[in-house]
Design a protein around this motif. Structure first.
Motif, mmCIF file in Angstrom:
data_model
loop_
_atom_site.group_PDB
_atom_site.id
_atom_site.type_symbol
_atom_site.label_atom_id
_atom_site.label_comp_id
_atom_site.label_asym_id
_atom_site.label_seq_id
_atom_site.Cartn_x
_atom_site.Cartn_y
_atom_site.Cartn_z
ATOM 1 N N SER A 174 0.837 -1.190 0.000
ATOM 2 C CA SER A 174 0.000 0.000 0.000
ATOM 3 C C SER A 174 0.882 1.254 0.000
ATOM 4 O O SER A 174 0.624 2.218 -0.718
ATOM 5 C CB SER A 174 -0.897 -0.104 1.227
ATOM 6 N N ARG A 175 1.962 1.191 0.764
ATOM 7 C CA ARG A 175 2.901 2.321 0.813
ATOM 8 C C ARG A 175 3.541 2.546 -0.560
ATOM 9 O O ARG A 175 3.641 3.665 -1.044
ATOM 10 C CB ARG A 175 3.981 2.043 1.861
ATOM 11 N N GLN A 176 3.962 1.436 -1.206
ATOM 12 C CA GLN A 176 4.588 1.587 -2.536
ATOM 13 C C GLN A 176 3.606 2.157 -3.558
ATOM 14 O O GLN A 176 3.971 2.959 -4.389
ATOM 15 C CB GLN A 176 5.076 0.229 -3.048
ATOM 16 N N PHE A 177 2.350 1.677 -3.490
ATOM 17 C CA PHE A 177 1.358 2.115 -4.480
ATOM 18 C C PHE A 177 1.182 3.629 -4.486
ATOM 19 O O PHE A 177 0.993 4.222 -5.538
ATOM 20 C CB PHE A 177 0.002 1.451 -4.212
ATOM 21 N N VAL A 178 1.215 4.227 -3.311
ATOM 22 C CA VAL A 178 1.011 5.681 -3.288
ATOM 23 C C VAL A 178 2.342 6.430 -3.216
ATOM 24 O O VAL A 178 2.365 7.641 -3.138
ATOM 25 C CB VAL A 178 0.080 6.122 -2.134
ATOM 26 N N GLY A 179 3.434 5.677 -3.257
ATOM 27 C CA GLY A 179 4.774 6.290 -3.213
ATOM 28 C C GLY A 179 4.991 7.195 -4.406
ATOM 29 O O GLY A 179 4.237 7.168 -5.383
ATOM 30 N N LYS A 180 6.066 7.964 -4.353
ATOM 31 C CA LYS A 180 6.281 9.062 -5.287
ATOM 32 C C LYS A 180 6.242 8.617 -6.755
ATOM 33 O O LYS A 180 5.517 9.165 -7.560
ATOM 34 C CB LYS A 180 7.621 9.712 -4.961
ATOM 35 N N ASN A 181 7.018 7.586 -7.084
ATOM 36 C CA ASN A 181 7.160 7.296 -8.516
ATOM 37 C C ASN A 181 6.524 6.000 -8.980
ATOM 38 O O ASN A 181 6.651 5.638 -10.135
ATOM 39 C CB ASN A 181 8.644 7.241 -8.876
ATOM 40 N N PHE A 182 5.869 5.267 -8.071
ATOM 41 C CA PHE A 182 5.455 3.914 -8.448
ATOM 42 C C PHE A 182 4.547 3.887 -9.686
ATOM 43 O O PHE A 182 4.789 3.152 -10.642
ATOM 44 C CB PHE A 182 4.773 3.194 -7.281
ATOM 45 N N GLU A 183 3.530 4.734 -9.661
ATOM 46 C CA GLU A 183 2.568 4.697 -10.779
ATOM 47 C C GLU A 183 3.272 5.049 -12.090
ATOM 48 O O GLU A 183 3.060 4.397 -13.122
ATOM 49 C CB GLU A 183 1.420 5.668 -10.503
ATOM 50 N N LYS A 184 4.138 6.038 -12.042
ATOM 51 C CA LYS A 184 4.870 6.468 -13.237
ATOM 52 C C LYS A 184 5.761 5.333 -13.758
ATOM 53 O O LYS A 184 5.798 5.047 -14.955
ATOM 54 C CB LYS A 184 5.707 7.691 -12.873
ATOM 55 N N GLU A 185 6.473 4.682 -12.836
ATOM 56 C CA GLU A 185 7.377 3.604 -13.252
ATOM 57 C C GLU A 185 6.619 2.399 -13.785
ATOM 58 O O GLU A 185 7.030 1.772 -14.757
ATOM 59 C CB GLU A 185 8.281 3.178 -12.085
ATOM 60 N N LEU A 186 5.493 2.095 -13.154
ATOM 61 C CA LEU A 186 4.690 0.960 -13.624
ATOM 62 C C LEU A 186 4.171 1.265 -15.036
ATOM 63 O O LEU A 186 4.202 0.422 -15.935
ATOM 64 C CB LEU A 186 3.524 0.692 -12.666
ATOM 65 N N ARG A 187 3.737 2.503 -15.232
ATOM 66 C CA ARG A 187 3.255 2.918 -16.555
ATOM 67 C C ARG A 187 4.365 2.761 -17.598
ATOM 68 O O ARG A 187 4.152 2.243 -18.689
ATOM 69 C CB ARG A 187 2.798 4.376 -16.469
ATOM 70 N N GLU A 188 5.573 3.202 -17.236
ATOM 71 C CA GLU A 188 6.714 3.085 -18.146
ATOM 72 C C GLU A 188 7.005 1.619 -18.464
ATOM 73 O O GLU A 188 7.224 1.243 -19.606
ATOM 74 C CB GLU A 188 7.961 3.669 -17.483
ATOM 75 N N ASP A 189 7.006 0.804 -17.414
ATOM 76 C CA ASP A 189 7.300 -0.626 -17.609
ATOM 77 C C ASP A 189 6.264 -1.283 -18.513
ATOM 78 O O ASP A 189 6.622 -2.082 -19.382
ATOM 79 C CB ASP A 189 7.324 -1.361 -16.261
ATOM 80 N N ILE A 190 5.008 -0.960 -18.326
ATOM 81 C CA ILE A 190 3.972 -1.564 -19.174
ATOM 82 C C ILE A 190 4.196 -1.127 -20.622
ATOM 83 O O ILE A 190 4.166 -1.941 -21.544
ATOM 84 C CB ILE A 190 2.547 -1.193 -18.691
ATOM 85 N N GLY A 191 4.486 0.164 -20.822
ATOM 86 C CA GLY A 191 4.720 0.693 -22.170
ATOM 87 C C GLY A 191 5.924 0.040 -22.845
ATOM 88 O O GLY A 191 5.964 -0.122 -24.066
#
Ligand code: ATP
Ligand code: MG
Length: 467
Positions: A174-191
């Motif tokens: 839960s902490r990682q999910f709302v952490g600073k860059n997680f969403e951005k990095e996950l988006r990059e990885d999926i792309g």
């Protein structure tokens, strides 16, 4: 009397989830969506061959409270859910043997759920059934109970597909999910890792916003047979049940000495900004496994291929392995690393290094004279690696190979012979060469000529700056 050999769930859960990163675990769930499409298309073949995954989507939501992923990729047939989908490990490794899926072990979905939390619901619709399966903390802590009941439901999905909701997240997740860059990095990885699949029409939404894809195009000249022209090195092969396609070359013009120097300075505080696009991308059944790799895994710094250096910023390659037998692919267990022991990979790696060398040599030869290649580059255009493979007209057999292996080796232009160049040669103690080698390349065993050249270049650049 008998001894109990029942497995312990806590053991499984902690072992399984330890070696996988959170992002990779989520990518495993997207792999399942794509495998779902492939199974669906075995019965309903796609109309659009260019974009066979058009109209299929996955929507991922991450918050501090829940993780969810919903797809319209065909759903899990009830019989599969009852027999195998929820098992820890596949009983039949040859499942899906006639379609190019990436699922192999029967672990991904469960591993992702356990990695993220202790309570989850998997809902699936595959006509005519719609059902859900709950995984509860009480089930996870009970080693006697290995059954998970299926409950029929109408409160399901609008089309055949699957929804996984994990709603008691581990605190660190839960902490990682709302952490600073997680969403951005996950988006990059999926792309990056799903670029080929997204190009084929699949859409992924992350927290409501569509994910955009990475670009792996390389430069080529339409007239492949033209001599004295920059063209990529191309290779295709069929080794046992695996087909291989490989293209390596340039995706941009050569970098000038100025640009390289600037880049090296920038890299000190922000690593590999422009270098990001250089290197090898390895793809297995449309799934990107290594993204723009610049390490020994893909041949850099092995035998006579130099290590990656900013000077090679324009060099990139793509190698694709495909097979209907996913176990023959050179895939590691997390599907984001390759199995370098694989025979198939070893064969491809020989060609990858052969190709790479053409372009590192070319770059070296034109060093300081890069603008001399500009006209050549102007005549080239960017194209998808698989279209480049199709454009090759004259293939030659790979010498000495017992397999079906063919290659196209470009006839690259040579720089004009200059009389202004002079050769420098001198002897120095090995230990001193090693010290400099370690200093420049982080490796004491780089060839003395490279160490000498680098020392010269550094000194020259210092001299120029001090003017
Ligand atoms: N989104 C989905 N759509 C359709 N079927 C799915 C989906 N997710 C899981 N499945 C089914 O559940 C099974 C188990 O998935 P899981 O990811 O655990 O293992 P796998 O994909 O078979 O192998 P691997 O461990 O290599 O991923 C799959 O084989 C598939 O039949
Ligand atoms: Mg899977």
């Amino acid at each position: 009397m008998s001894a109990s050999a029942y497995p312990s769930k806590t053991f499984f859960v902690s072992m399984l989830t330890r070696d996988i990163e959170l992002k990779d675990a989520i990518l495993d769930l997207l792999d399942n969506c794509v495998d779902g499409i492939l199974r669906h298309q075995r019965i309903h073949p796609p109309k659009n061959k260019q974009k066979p995954y058009e109209s299929f989507w996955a929507k991922i939501t991450i918050t501090d409270k829940i993780f969810s992923i919903e797809d319209n990729c065909g759903g899990i047939p009830k019989s599969i859910a009852e027999e195998s989908a929820f098992r820890l490990g596949r009983a039949d490794l040859r499942q899906d043997k006639d379609i190019p899926t990436v699922g192999m072990y029967g672990i991904g979905m469960k591993r992702a759920i356990f990695k993220m939390g202790t309570k989850a619901r998997v809902t699936s619709r595959h006509k005519p059934y719609s059902y859900y399966v709950d995984i509860l903390p009480s089930w996870l802590s009970n080693d006697e109970d290995w059954e998970l009941p299926l409950t029929d439901t109408q409160d399901g999905l609008e089309s055949d597909g699957t929804r996984i909701v994990v709603n008691e997240l581990h605190e660190n997740i839960s902490r990682q999910f709302v952490g600073k860059n997680f969403e951005k990095e996950l988006r990059e990885d999926i792309g990056r890792f799903f670029a080929v699949i997204l190009m084929k029409g699949f859409t992924v939404f992350l927290n409501g916003t569509e994910v955009s894809l990475s670009d792996f195009r390389l430069l080529f000249h339409k007239d492949f047979d033209l001599p004295n022209q920059i063209q990529p090195y191309v290779y295709k092969a069929k080794i046992k049940d695996v087909s291989i396609e490989m293209v390596v070359g340039f995706y941009r013009e050569l970098a000038s000495t100025n640009e390289i120097e600037k880049e090296e300075e920038e890299e000190k505080d922000k690593p590999t900004r422009k270098s990001e696009n250089a290197g090898w991308t390895v793809i297995c059944n449309d799934r990107v496994v290594l993204y723009r790799d610049k390490s020994r895994l893909t041949g850099w710094g092995i035998r006579d291929v130099p290590k990656y250096h900013t000077q090679f910023i324009a060099v990139a390659g793509v190698v694709k392995f495909s097979s209907t037998n996913s176990l023959s692919l050179p895939l590691g267990t997390t599907k984001r690393n390759i199995d370098t022991n694989s025979d198939v990979y070893e064969k491809a790696l020989d060609r990858m290094m052969d190709g790479l060398k053409q372009f590192t040599n070319f770059t070296n030869k034109w060093k300081g004279n890069e603008e001399g290649t500009a006209d050549n580059f102007k005549k080239m255009e960017l194209a998808e690696p698989s279209d480049i493979v199709k454009s090759v007209k004259k293939w030659s057999k790979v010498r000495g190979s017992q397999e079906d292996e063919q290659k196209f080796v470009p006839d690259l232009p040579e720089p004009p012979r200059t009389t202004t160049k002079k050769r420098i040669a001198f002897y120095k103690p090995s230990s001193e060469i090693e010290t400099l080698s370690e200093y420049f390349f982080g490796d004491p065993e780089v060839a003395p000529s490279e160490v000498g050249e680098r020392s010269f270049d550094e000194a020259l650049s210092k001299a120029r700056k001090s003017k």
